[in-house]
Design a protein around this motif. Sequence first.
Motif, PDB file in Angstrom:
ATOM      1  N   THR A  94      15.519  75.402  -1.327  1.00 37.67           N
ATOM      2  CA  THR A  94      15.333  76.039  -2.489  1.00 37.67           C
ATOM      3  C   THR A  94      16.308  76.977  -3.030  1.00 37.67           C
ATOM      4  O   THR A  94      17.233  77.347  -2.146  1.00 37.67           O
ATOM      5  CB  THR A  94      13.957  76.668  -2.649  1.00 37.67           C
ATOM      6  OG1 THR A  94      14.110  77.803  -1.390  1.00 37.67           O
ATOM      7  CG2 THR A  94      12.698  75.687  -2.148  1.00 37.67           C
ATOM      8  N   TYR A 136      10.931  78.329  -6.664  1.00 35.98           N
ATOM      9  CA  TYR A 136      10.955  77.425  -7.836  1.00 35.98           C
ATOM     10  C   TYR A 136      11.255  78.083  -9.110  1.00 35.98           C
ATOM     11  O   TYR A 136      11.341  77.192 -10.197  1.00 35.98           O
ATOM     12  CB  TYR A 136       9.878  76.149  -7.810  1.00 35.98           C
ATOM     13  CG  TYR A 136      10.059  75.528  -6.408  1.00 35.98           C
ATOM     14  CD1 TYR A 136      11.203  75.341  -5.579  1.00 35.98           C
ATOM     15  CD2 TYR A 136       8.653  74.865  -5.923  1.00 35.98           C
ATOM     16  CE1 TYR A 136      10.950  74.686  -4.476  1.00 35.98           C
ATOM     17  CE2 TYR A 136       8.548  74.293  -4.912  1.00 35.98           C
ATOM     18  CZ  TYR A 136       9.560  74.024  -4.193  1.00 35.98           C
ATOM     19  OH  TYR A 136       9.451  73.469  -2.957  1.00 35.98           O
ATOM     20  N   ASP A 137      11.103  79.359  -9.227  1.00 31.24           N
ATOM     21  CA  ASP A 137      10.837  80.094 -10.440  1.00 31.24           C
ATOM     22  C   ASP A 137      12.103  80.497 -10.788  1.00 31.24           C
ATOM     23  O   ASP A 137      13.037  80.469 -10.317  1.00 31.24           O
ATOM     24  CB  ASP A 137       9.895  81.191 -10.383  1.00 31.24           C
ATOM     25  CG  ASP A 137       8.209  80.818 -10.026  1.00 31.24           C
ATOM     26  OD1 ASP A 137       8.006  79.655 -10.128  1.00 31.24           O
ATOM     27  OD2 ASP A 137       7.792  81.312  -9.328  1.00 31.24           O
ATOM     28  N   ARG A 138      12.351  81.200 -12.221  1.00 34.47           N
ATOM     29  CA  ARG A 138      13.330  81.818 -12.741  1.00 34.47           C
ATOM     30  C   ARG A 138      13.684  83.139 -11.987  1.00 34.47           C
ATOM     31  O   ARG A 138      14.715  83.606 -12.095  1.00 34.47           O
ATOM     32  CB  ARG A 138      13.276  82.236 -14.137  1.00 34.47           C
ATOM     33  CG  ARG A 138      13.184  80.635 -14.974  1.00 34.47           C
ATOM     34  CD  ARG A 138      13.210  81.067 -16.655  1.00 34.47           C
ATOM     35  NE  ARG A 138      13.114  79.732 -17.322  1.00 34.47           N
ATOM     36  CZ  ARG A 138      13.254  79.572 -18.691  1.00 34.47           C
ATOM     37  NH1 ARG A 138      13.397  80.639 -19.335  1.00 34.47           N
ATOM     38  NH2 ARG A 138      12.968  78.547 -19.106  1.00 34.47           N
ATOM     39  N   ARG A 167      20.161  74.048 -17.260  1.00 34.19           N
ATOM     40  CA  ARG A 167      18.827  73.584 -16.380  1.00 34.19           C
ATOM     41  C   ARG A 167      19.973  72.637 -15.244  1.00 34.19           C
ATOM     42  O   ARG A 167      20.736  71.827 -15.564  1.00 34.19           O
ATOM     43  CB  ARG A 167      18.071  72.673 -17.296  1.00 34.19           C
ATOM     44  CG  ARG A 167      17.443  73.212 -18.451  1.00 34.19           C
ATOM     45  CD  ARG A 167      16.323  72.436 -19.124  1.00 34.19           C
ATOM     46  NE  ARG A 167      15.682  73.016 -20.149  1.00 34.19           N
ATOM     47  CZ  ARG A 167      16.043  72.805 -21.396  1.00 34.19           C
ATOM     48  NH1 ARG A 167      16.873  72.044 -21.899  1.00 34.19           N
ATOM     49  NH2 ARG A 167      15.324  73.377 -22.356  1.00 34.19           N
ATOM     50  N   TYR A 187      15.566  73.858 -12.237  1.00 37.17           N
ATOM     51  CA  TYR A 187      15.593  75.239 -12.397  1.00 37.17           C
ATOM     52  C   TYR A 187      16.216  75.395 -13.645  1.00 37.17           C
ATOM     53  O   TYR A 187      17.054  74.720 -14.437  1.00 37.17           O
ATOM     54  CB  TYR A 187      16.438  75.845 -11.176  1.00 37.17           C
ATOM     55  CG  TYR A 187      15.882  75.771  -9.930  1.00 37.17           C
ATOM     56  CD1 TYR A 187      15.292  76.753  -9.323  1.00 37.17           C
ATOM     57  CD2 TYR A 187      16.042  74.592  -9.184  1.00 37.17           C
ATOM     58  CE1 TYR A 187      14.877  76.360  -8.108  1.00 37.17           C
ATOM     59  CE2 TYR A 187      15.705  74.250  -7.805  1.00 37.17           C
ATOM     60  CZ  TYR A 187      14.971  75.462  -7.220  1.00 37.17           C
ATOM     61  OH  TYR A 187      14.615  75.343  -6.059  1.00 37.17           O
ATOM     62  N   ASP A 188      16.040  76.643 -14.050  1.00 42.27           N
ATOM     63  CA  ASP A 188      16.580  76.991 -15.738  1.00 42.27           C
ATOM     64  C   ASP A 188      17.111  78.366 -15.547  1.00 42.27           C
ATOM     65  O   ASP A 188      16.684  79.449 -15.196  1.00 42.27           O
ATOM     66  CB  ASP A 188      15.642  77.099 -16.529  1.00 42.27           C
ATOM     67  CG  ASP A 188      15.996  77.177 -18.078  1.00 42.27           C
ATOM     68  OD1 ASP A 188      16.954  77.961 -18.189  1.00 42.27           O
ATOM     69  OD2 ASP A 188      15.705  76.249 -19.043  1.00 42.27           O
ATOM     70  N   LYS A 211      17.589  84.912 -11.413  1.00 42.40           N
ATOM     71  CA  LYS A 211      18.530  84.170 -10.714  1.00 42.40           C
ATOM     72  C   LYS A 211      19.525  83.819 -11.770  1.00 42.40           C
ATOM     73  O   LYS A 211      19.415  83.440 -12.857  1.00 42.40           O
ATOM     74  CB  LYS A 211      17.845  82.643 -10.254  1.00 42.40           C
ATOM     75  CG  LYS A 211      16.575  82.707  -9.246  1.00 42.40           C
ATOM     76  CD  LYS A 211      15.847  81.857  -8.991  1.00 42.40           C
ATOM     77  CE  LYS A 211      14.679  82.061  -8.043  1.00 42.40           C
ATOM     78  NZ  LYS A 211      14.170  80.691  -7.695  1.00 42.40           N
TER      79      LYS A 211
END
Length: 302
Positions: free
Chosen positions: A115, A120-122, A160, A168-169, A210
């Motif tokens: 990961t 998995y988030d921003r 992305r 992810y973005d 991120k």
Amino acid sequence: MEHYFICLANSYKRGGRCIAGIEIAQNESGDWTIIRNQDGTPHWIRPVSYATYGEIFNYEAKNIGLFSVVRVTDMSPCPINAHSENVHYKKMECLGMMPLTTDFLNELTDKIHQTIFYNYDRTISLETYNKGNYSLMFIRPEKAYVYVDNRWERPKFRMRILYHGIHYDMPITDPAYLQYLEHNPQKTGELAKVILTLSLGLEYQYQHHKLIAAVVFEDQISSLQSGVKKVERDVILKCSKAPHSKPYPSPLENKDILGTEEPEMLKESTYSSYDNECEVKEHKQVMSIKERLKAFFRKIKS
């Protein structure tokens, strides 16, 4: 003592620069080898200054580019939770360009983490950050797509990506690539054969964002190195005998520097590539060179 790293990021950071790379060393044959952590990941180095946010001054970073070999003198680790790669230093200098091969480039990529920065988030929470042990990655995404986020007064470029089957973005903070997109806005869309340096930003409202700190296209690597001095063993030996200087001017040198510039020239410019309104606030709060130098000298006196 001297350490070396191959630069994989020279991105924007609150009025200055964030420089980071993977530590390398030369063996007796003159070949570069990658220093690794116990878990097998490459060992990252992120030099930080004594300025308020640890940003590197622009003048100190201007000669350091992607894949430069950088020598750090008197390195002292100063980890802060997930920002475990942070180090203070006496001097940082570019010795030239690393002669790259495809195999060596592959060895630099992260093959351990499944990961991107723990979830998995921003963003990640402060709790996750406090328990973390890494904040830098060099990866090959399965897919990459650049687009323009028009929700802000000034549009921002984001990317992305698909990594290990997860989407992810993230915002882009690579100065060279942002400048390229600014002049070539039609070059958004899907990217092929791209390698990315990812970084975890500083805290804002109990979160760390991120970021995409560097964008590298495999078919452009040869052009990046063309005409640039390659770093061979004799260059290292020659440079190691050179006198070491301070990374910041002395108070007397400071007076000369600040006295020769007009007030408007003291402000360092930043590119308005921000992920959210907090970054706009940071942009307005950028300190001048004079203010950050004062902060540095207050720090060392204390």
